[in-house]
Write a protein that holds these residues in place. Structure first.
Motif, PDB file in Angstrom:
ATOM      1  N   VAL A  87       4.313  14.260 -23.244  1.00 50.07           N
ATOM      2  CA  VAL A  87       5.414  13.976 -24.244  1.00 50.07           C
ATOM      3  C   VAL A  87       5.013  12.770 -25.036  1.00 50.07           C
ATOM      4  O   VAL A  87       5.269  12.813 -26.487  1.00 50.07           O
ATOM      5  CB  VAL A  87       6.977  14.132 -23.767  1.00 50.07           C
ATOM      6  N   LEU A  88       4.757  11.760 -24.330  1.00 53.05           N
ATOM      7  CA  LEU A  88       4.426  10.538 -25.023  1.00 53.05           C
ATOM      8  C   LEU A  88       3.345  10.463 -25.652  1.00 53.05           C
ATOM      9  O   LEU A  88       3.175   9.604 -26.609  1.00 53.05           O
ATOM     10  CB  LEU A  88       4.695   9.465 -23.888  1.00 53.05           C
ATOM     11  N   GLY A  89       2.231  11.224 -25.532  1.00 49.10           N
ATOM     12  CA  GLY A  89       0.976  10.806 -25.936  1.00 49.10           C
ATOM     13  C   GLY A  89       0.004  11.189 -25.055  1.00 49.10           C
ATOM     14  O   GLY A  89      -0.169  12.171 -24.392  1.00 49.10           O
ATOM     15  N   ALA A  90      -0.994   9.913 -24.418  1.00 44.70           N
ATOM     16  CA  ALA A  90      -1.759   9.913 -23.560  1.00 44.70           C
ATOM     17  C   ALA A  90      -2.034   8.604 -22.819  1.00 44.70           C
ATOM     18  O   ALA A  90      -2.680   7.923 -22.802  1.00 44.70           O
ATOM     19  CB  ALA A  90      -3.133  10.509 -24.336  1.00 44.70           C
TER      20      ALA A  90
ATOM     21  N   SER B 241       2.486  -8.902 -20.180  1.00 44.38           N
ATOM     22  CA  SER B 241       3.048  -9.343 -21.696  1.00 44.38           C
ATOM     23  C   SER B 241       4.078  -8.640 -21.588  1.00 44.38           C
ATOM     24  O   SER B 241       4.381  -7.189 -21.947  1.00 44.38           O
ATOM     25  CB  SER B 241       2.273  -9.302 -22.838  1.00 44.38           C
ATOM     26  N   PRO B 242       5.238  -9.096 -22.476  1.00 40.18           N
ATOM     27  CA  PRO B 242       6.542  -8.579 -22.971  1.00 40.18           C
ATOM     28  C   PRO B 242       6.239  -7.581 -23.908  1.00 40.18           C
ATOM     29  O   PRO B 242       6.997  -6.664 -24.083  1.00 40.18           O
ATOM     30  CB  PRO B 242       7.377  -9.552 -23.671  1.00 40.18           C
ATOM     31  N   ALA B 243       5.047  -7.561 -24.519  1.00 41.73           N
ATOM     32  CA  ALA B 243       4.649  -6.808 -25.873  1.00 41.73           C
ATOM     33  C   ALA B 243       3.883  -5.605 -25.203  1.00 41.73           C
ATOM     34  O   ALA B 243       3.416  -4.686 -26.107  1.00 41.73           O
ATOM     35  CB  ALA B 243       3.561  -7.449 -26.620  1.00 41.73           C
ATOM     36  N   THR B 244       3.721  -5.481 -23.850  1.00 46.04           N
ATOM     37  CA  THR B 244       3.045  -4.346 -23.384  1.00 46.04           C
ATOM     38  C   THR B 244       3.664  -3.081 -23.844  1.00 46.04           C
ATOM     39  O   THR B 244       5.036  -2.745 -23.646  1.00 46.04           O
ATOM     40  CB  THR B 244       3.002  -4.321 -21.552  1.00 46.04           C
ATOM     41  N   PRO B 245       2.734  -2.042 -24.430  1.00 49.15           N
ATOM     42  CA  PRO B 245       3.465  -0.658 -24.749  1.00 49.15           C
ATOM     43  C   PRO B 245       3.986   0.078 -23.614  1.00 49.15           C
ATOM     44  O   PRO B 245       3.330   0.232 -22.725  1.00 49.15           O
ATOM     45  CB  PRO B 245       2.187   0.117 -25.608  1.00 49.15           C
ATOM     46  N   CYS B 246       5.238   0.638 -23.766  1.00 48.84           N
ATOM     47  CA  CYS B 246       5.769   1.383 -22.759  1.00 48.84           C
ATOM     48  C   CYS B 246       6.470   2.522 -23.302  1.00 48.84           C
ATOM     49  O   CYS B 246       6.605   2.816 -24.435  1.00 48.84           O
ATOM     50  CB  CYS B 246       6.938   0.523 -21.992  1.00 48.84           C
ATOM     51  N   GLY B 247       7.048   3.454 -22.315  1.00 52.20           N
ATOM     52  CA  GLY B 247       7.520   4.703 -22.909  1.00 52.20           C
ATOM     53  C   GLY B 247       8.667   5.190 -21.797  1.00 52.20           C
ATOM     54  O   GLY B 247       8.207   4.977 -20.668  1.00 52.20           O
TER      55      GLY B 247
ATOM     56  N   SER C 266      -3.076  -3.453 -19.926  1.00 50.75           N
ATOM     57  CA  SER C 266      -3.656  -4.342 -21.009  1.00 50.75           C
ATOM     58  C   SER C 266      -4.209  -3.589 -22.388  1.00 50.75           C
ATOM     59  O   SER C 266      -4.312  -4.440 -23.322  1.00 50.75           O
ATOM     60  CB  SER C 266      -4.597  -5.468 -20.471  1.00 50.75           C
ATOM     61  N   GLN C 267      -4.464  -2.546 -22.064  1.00 51.68           N
ATOM     62  CA  GLN C 267      -5.404  -1.774 -22.817  1.00 51.68           C
ATOM     63  C   GLN C 267      -4.526  -0.809 -23.866  1.00 51.68           C
ATOM     64  O   GLN C 267      -4.986  -0.084 -24.785  1.00 51.68           O
ATOM     65  CB  GLN C 267      -6.576  -1.079 -22.352  1.00 51.68           C
ATOM     66  N   THR C 268      -3.324  -0.633 -23.462  1.00 52.34           N
ATOM     67  CA  THR C 268      -2.565   0.421 -23.786  1.00 52.34           C
ATOM     68  C   THR C 268      -2.040   0.297 -25.529  1.00 52.34           C
ATOM     69  O   THR C 268      -1.883  -0.754 -25.550  1.00 52.34           O
ATOM     70  CB  THR C 268      -1.316   0.833 -23.121  1.00 52.34           C
TER      71      THR C 268
ATOM     72  N   LEU D  92       2.087   6.819 -27.488  1.00 52.69           N
ATOM     73  CA  LEU D  92       1.442   5.934 -26.257  1.00 52.69           C
ATOM     74  C   LEU D  92       0.091   6.361 -25.697  1.00 52.69           C
ATOM     75  O   LEU D  92      -0.039   7.482 -25.345  1.00 52.69           O
ATOM     76  CB  LEU D  92       2.590   5.807 -25.221  1.00 52.69           C
ATOM     77  N   VAL D  93      -1.012   5.504 -25.841  1.00 52.13           N
ATOM     78  CA  VAL D  93      -2.156   5.807 -25.710  1.00 52.13           C
ATOM     79  C   VAL D  93      -2.922   4.838 -24.962  1.00 52.13           C
ATOM     80  O   VAL D  93      -2.947   3.610 -25.194  1.00 52.13           O
ATOM     81  CB  VAL D  93      -2.964   6.157 -26.907  1.00 52.13           C
ATOM     82  N   THR D  94      -3.469   5.069 -23.748  1.00 49.12           N
ATOM     83  CA  THR D  94      -4.412   4.035 -22.990  1.00 49.12           C
ATOM     84  C   THR D  94      -5.877   4.834 -23.176  1.00 49.12           C
ATOM     85  O   THR D  94      -6.252   5.818 -22.611  1.00 49.12           O
ATOM     86  CB  THR D  94      -3.910   4.012 -21.644  1.00 49.12           C
ATOM     87  N   PRO D  95      -6.767   3.868 -24.138  1.00 47.46           N
ATOM     88  CA  PRO D  95      -7.967   4.412 -24.120  1.00 47.46           C
ATOM     89  C   PRO D  95      -8.941   4.431 -22.775  1.00 47.46           C
ATOM     90  O   PRO D  95      -8.613   3.560 -21.827  1.00 47.46           O
ATOM     91  CB  PRO D  95      -8.393   3.437 -25.075  1.00 47.46           C
TER      92      PRO D  95
END
Length: 243
Positions: A119-122, A183-189, A225-227, A234-237
């Motif tokens: 649902v969120l992406g990958a 980091s507080p900026a870490t992408p989440c979902g 750290s890469q997301t 939301l994508v984690t390479p």
């Protein structure tokens, strides 16, 4: 043969059920499960004998299924998601010594981590871990250690059971631990009611996640750290473009 299938229904109302799961349910004489999960398939399998137990009656549920199988009936024990991921597969094996003539077969299903990730992406493209925030059977001190270790190792973290009426601040506490390393900026979902009516999802930062309102039917994803957030997803390479 005395047979007990332990079947994963996948997330939601059964649309993501596998062919193997459907075949096992059709073969079964009796389908046993938690009331909420039986209700999801009740209409489709109304021609079967359907038996339920409420929440917190997991041992009784498994014993019922094993005893019915031992009596000669083919039984399916249904679980949401995958029966081997916070499901009933392990408990059925633990109890099965009392019924040595019953053959057990686990039928895998799509767990909430995979259903929610889609649902969120990958978000789970690289190393990740699953941690349940429920302290009913795992001490909170142990959960804290696991969260801290996952953050230090830069795993993508998938959180099950992030909140309940008695644990309203557990997600906030978990975020505070993760923020020690991330980091507080870490992408989440997060995704609520995966595959069911009322499904909802959000992409946000770890700092924002700390105050998000979620419930026990929500699955939470904390990036590494890469997301990245790409096109609202939301994508984690994995690293293919860096080779």
């Amino acid at each position: 043969m005395r047979k007990l299938y332990i079947v994963g229904l996948g997330p939601g109302g059964g649309q993501d059920m596998t062919g193997r799961a459907k075949a096992a349910l059709e073969e079964a004489d009796v389908i046993v499960g938690y009331t909420v999960y039986i209700d999801l398939i009740r209409e489709e399998y109304a021609h079967k004998e359907l038996l339920t137990t409420p929440m917190r009656k997991e041992v009784e549920r498994c014993e019922m299924a094993l005893a019915l199988a031992d009596s000669g009936k083919t039984v399916a024990m249904v679980c949401s998601g995958d029966p081997g991921v916070y499901g009933m597969a392990g408990l059925c094996y633990e109890l099965s010594e009392k019924w040595p003539e019953v053959a057990l077969e686990v039928i895998p299903g799509i767990t909430a981590a995979c259903g929610g990730a889609a649902v969120l992406g990958a978000p789970l493209m690289h190393d990740f871990c699953l941690i349940s925030l429920s302290d009913l059977m795992t001490p909170w001190e142990t959960i804290q250690k696991r969260l801290r270790a996952a953050a230090q190792a830069d795993f993508v973290v998938c959180l099950y059971n992030p909140s309940s009426h008695k644990r309203k601040d557990y997600l906030q506490k978990a975020c505070d631990i993760l923020l020690e390393e991330k980091s507080p900026a870490t992408p989440c979902g997060y995704v609520g009611q995966i595959g069911r009516d009322g499904e909802s999802a959000a992409v946000l930062t770890l700092g924002e996640l700390r105050t998000a309102q979620v419930d026990m039917f929500t699955t939470v994803f904390v990036g590494n750290s890469q997301t990245k957030i790409l096109g609202g997803r939301l994508v984690t390479p994995r690293g293919y473009l860096q080779r």
